[in-house]
Design a protein around this motif. Structure first.
Motif, short mmCIF file in Angstrom:
data_model
loop_
_atom_site.label_atom_id
_atom_site.label_comp_id
_atom_site.label_asym_id
_atom_site.label_seq_id
_atom_site.Cartn_x
_atom_site.Cartn_y
_atom_site.Cartn_z
N LEU A 47 -1.47 -7.90 -11.31
CA LEU A 47 -1.70 -6.94 -10.55
C LEU A 47 -0.32 -6.31 -10.00
CD1 LEU A 47 -4.74 -7.86 -8.56
CD2 LEU A 47 -4.66 -6.26 -10.32
N THR A 64 -5.62 0.68 -11.55
CA THR A 64 -6.67 -0.43 -10.75
C THR A 64 -7.43 -1.06 -11.96
OG1 THR A 64 -8.05 1.48 -10.40
CG2 THR A 64 -6.40 1.06 -8.47
N THR A 84 -6.22 -4.07 -6.59
CA THR A 84 -4.89 -3.48 -6.34
C THR A 84 -4.34 -4.61 -5.35
OG1 THR A 84 -5.64 -2.35 -4.34
CG2 THR A 84 -5.24 -1.10 -6.39
#
Length: 148
Positions: free
Chosen positions: A17, A24, A65
């Motif tokens: 991430l 996303t 996220t």
């Protein structure tokens, strides 16, 4: 020392991430990219979300996220959170060790375990995705077809 599978997955999710940019990915996307079972990764993602290290949104436009807290998180703190505070060896198991009441090994192993975590404390998630790792992670996360 060997890390639990959940600790390994947690660190790899945070790394993935950290290089995601504006994308996303969903938990399923990340699980597929890491070639791990979705159910295992979903538990890890839930714990990371609970600790405020990532945001997980469902539905259209949802996905995972990394939070600022996740980006600056200490690798040692993440490892401690997932490893728990148990001993390296199980002295109290089904067959308790007869040396338990006067053993010096247990304390030595506890100090070694803490030294291991302490060596990871100054390292952040952002640090472990610095180049050249970040570029490699991006290539892996896109997969063979070049898709994120």
């Amino acid at each position: 020392m060997r890390l639990l599978r959940s600790t390994d997955l947690a660190l790899r999710v945070l790394m993935r991430l950290a290089v995601a940019g504006e994308s996303t990915p969903t938990t399923r996307d990340v699980a597929a990219g890491m070639d791990v079972p979705y159910t295992h990764l979903a538990k890890v993602v839930a714990e990371l979300q609970h600790r405020g290290l990532l945001d997980a949104r469902r539905g259209r436009g949802g996905g995972l996220t990394l939070t600022e807290r996740g980006r600056t998180a200490s690798v040692g703190a993440v490892a401690r959170a997932f490893e728990g505070d148990g001993d390296v060896v199980d002295c109290e198991g089904p067959t308790p060790c007869p040396l338990n009441s006067a053993c010096r090994l247990r304390g030595a192993l506890r100090r070694a375990q803490e030294a291991f975590f302490a060596s990871l404390d100054p390292i952040t998630v952002a640090d472990i995705v610095a180049e050249p790792t970040g570029a490699l992670l991006l290539g892996i996360s896109r997969g063979p077809a070049g898709h994120a």
